[in-house]
Write an enzyme that holds these catalytic residues in place. Structure first.
Site, PDB file in Angstrom:
ATOM      1  N   HIS A   1       0.813  -1.218   0.000  1.00 58.91           N
ATOM      2  CA  HIS A   1       0.000   0.000   0.000  1.00 58.91           C
ATOM      3  C   HIS A   1       0.843   1.263   0.000  1.00 58.91           C
ATOM      4  CE1 HIS A   1       0.597  -0.099   4.445  1.00 58.91           C
ATOM      5  NE2 HIS A   1       0.394   1.199   4.374  1.00 58.91           N
TER       6      HIS A   1
ATOM      7  N   ASP B   1      -0.506  -7.350   0.839  1.00 56.67           N
ATOM      8  CA  ASP B   1       0.150  -6.069   1.105  1.00 56.67           C
ATOM      9  C   ASP B   1       1.673  -6.165   0.974  1.00 56.67           C
ATOM     10  OD1 ASP B   1       0.261  -3.390   1.590  1.00 56.67           O
ATOM     11  OD2 ASP B   1       0.054  -3.561   3.774  1.00 56.67           O
TER      12      ASP B   1
ATOM     13  N   GLY C   1       2.264   6.117   9.537  1.00 55.85           N
ATOM     14  CA  GLY C   1       3.598   6.485   9.095  1.00 55.85           C
ATOM     15  C   GLY C   1       4.635   5.407   9.317  1.00 55.85           C
TER      16      GLY C   1
ATOM     17  N   SER D   1       4.235   2.397   8.262  1.00 56.41           N
ATOM     18  CA  SER D   1       4.015   1.383   7.226  1.00 56.41           C
ATOM     19  C   SER D   1       5.255   1.089   6.399  1.00 56.41           C
ATOM     20  CB  SER D   1       2.907   1.835   6.281  1.00 56.41           C
ATOM     21  OG  SER D   1       1.665   1.785   6.894  1.00 56.41           O
TER      22      SER D   1
ATOM     23  N   SER E   1       2.158  -3.738   7.929  1.00 58.43           N
ATOM     24  CA  SER E   1       0.985  -3.543   7.084  1.00 58.43           C
ATOM     25  C   SER E   1      -0.037  -2.642   7.755  1.00 58.43           C
ATOM     26  CB  SER E   1       0.351  -4.893   6.746  1.00 58.43           C
ATOM     27  OG  SER E   1      -0.828  -4.712   6.005  1.00 58.43           O
TER      28      SER E   1
END
Length: 408
Positions: free
Chosen positions: A238, A269, A354, A356, A372
């Site tokens: 993502h 993801d 943030g 991720s 994720s």
């Protein structure tokens, strides 16, 4: 804060997208304790200290906990080489690694090696089939009120977590799950729906499609290479869903090349970005001055119940335990259609927006995955105080045919 000139530091590593039964018996481990009794410290000092503080135990107790997990994990690997099935294993409440087996002889072999064994009421393969059936049902029409579903090795059941069943699709999904009887547990949650975590905030980060250091960001993940030696960043899908350009400290360092994530579609993801010439991702995960930077030694998957830590641009260094693997989760992001994401691992590690895309690692330097999502974006960073999901790294590397870059 980690810095980059021409060499990218991985210190800002981790993120967030949003987001037990049976009558089986377990044999007790043999009296031989597989935990080594080292005369010198075997664990990274900073990591041990941080774990001790978060657990409220002594440094010596924290080190013994990590040593015991590491020793048992190595024993499990040796059993696998000798032919004992090791796909379903978990650490019990006492910290003993328990292995699901199918025969009395396998149970005896596991016990003789110093671990615990269980012949479960339901074979792991049977639970996998139920979980796959639910995946196919969700692929036809996403049950928006169902947060996730996964095989839980501890309870020997498929666990379905539900936020609400206001819509007919969710009710039908839950009914289908319940039709499997005691093999499935349906539980409810009041947590917020999983959300994408790219966000505007200060701190070390990789910015998405902008050189403005105040722009939306994720966190830097692991470096890997293909058979031709080309360098890639392993990240959450993502974070590069539009094959975005990535920046670090205002300079471009990577460009998204492949992703398996798309809002509103059945997704995984995971994604990769080609590293720009002159840049590289280091093979040490930054400790944010909480712990020493941790060298990356490999990507051996840790058992359920193992301690794992992550380094992220927002919550920096936090730790917890791996709860389970192979989760299917429904993500809900503001302004976006709901998305089914499969193949995630759940943990108790605290993450915020943030974080991720960054790196999860064990005390032995085994890279575990990239962040994720989370259903708890209010956690305070204490050990095991979160509810989060990561994309396992071994699956990502295998799918894209990459080799993890490790420290020499």
């Amino acid at each position: 804060m980690n810095r980059i000139s021409r060499t990218l530091s991985i210190g800002a590593a981790v993120g967030a997208l949003a987001l037990t039964g049976g009558t089986a018996t377990a044999s007790q481990p043999a009296t031989t304790d597989p935990t080594p009794a080292p005369s010198v410290r075997t664990q990274p000092t900073g990591m041990v200290k941080a774990l001790a503080e978060s657990l409220g135990v002594s440094v010596a107790e924290a080190e013994r906990k990590l040593d015991r997990q590491s020793a048992q994990q190595k024993t499990l690997e040796r059993l696998g080489i000798s032919g004992v099935p090791t796909a379903s294993a978990y650490f019990d409440a006492r910290g003993t690694l328990t292995v699901d087996v199918t025969t009395a002889q396998q149970a005896a072999d596991v016990k003789a090696a110093g671990l615990a064994a269980r012949i479960p009421a339901r074979a792991p393969s049977a639970l996998d089939r139920i979980k796959s059936e639910l995946d196919r049902l969700a692929e036809k029409k996403l049950p928006a009120g169902v947060e996730s579903w996964h095989v839980d090795p501890v309870s020997n059941k498929v666990v379905v977590t539900v936020r609400d069943t206001a819509d007919a699709t969710s009710r039908a999904f839950v009914a289908a799950a319940r039709s499997h009887g005691p093999a499935v547990t349906v539980e409810t949650t009041t947590d917020d729906a999983p959300q994408a975590t790219a966000a505007i905030a200060p701190g070390s980060k990789m910015n998405i499609n902008t050189s403005d250091v105040n722009g939306g960001y994720c966190s830097v993940g692991f470096g890997a290479r293909d058979q031709q030696g080309r360098q890639y960043l392993a990240t959450a899908g993502h974070c590069i869903k539009n094959l975005d350009t990535l920046y670090f400290s205002g300079s471009q360092f990577a460009k998204g090349t492949r992703t398996r994530f798309a809002h509103g579609y059945d997704s995984v993801d995971m994604g990769i970005a080609a590293i720009s010439s002159g840049n590289s991702v280091t093979t040490t995960v930054g400790g944010w001055r909480v712990v020493a930077d941790t060298p990356v030694r490999g990507s051996r998957r840790a058992a359920v119940g193992s301690t794992v830590c992550k380094s992220g641009a927002t919550t920096r260094w936090t730790c917890g335990t791996i709860s389970s693997y192979n989760h299917s989760v429904t993500y809900t992001d503001p302004g976006q259609p709901r998305t089914l994401v499969k193949g995630l691992a759940k943990s108790t590690v605290c993450i915020h927006k943030g974080d991720s895309g960054g790196a999860w690692i064990t005390n032995q330097g085994q890279a575990q995955g990239v962040t994720s999502g989370s259903s708890d974006l209010t956690c305070d960073g204490s050990f095991g105080g979160g509810a989060s999901w990561m994309q396992p790294l071994d699956d990502l590397l295998r799918h894209y045919g990459l080799t993890l870059n490790t420290a020499s």
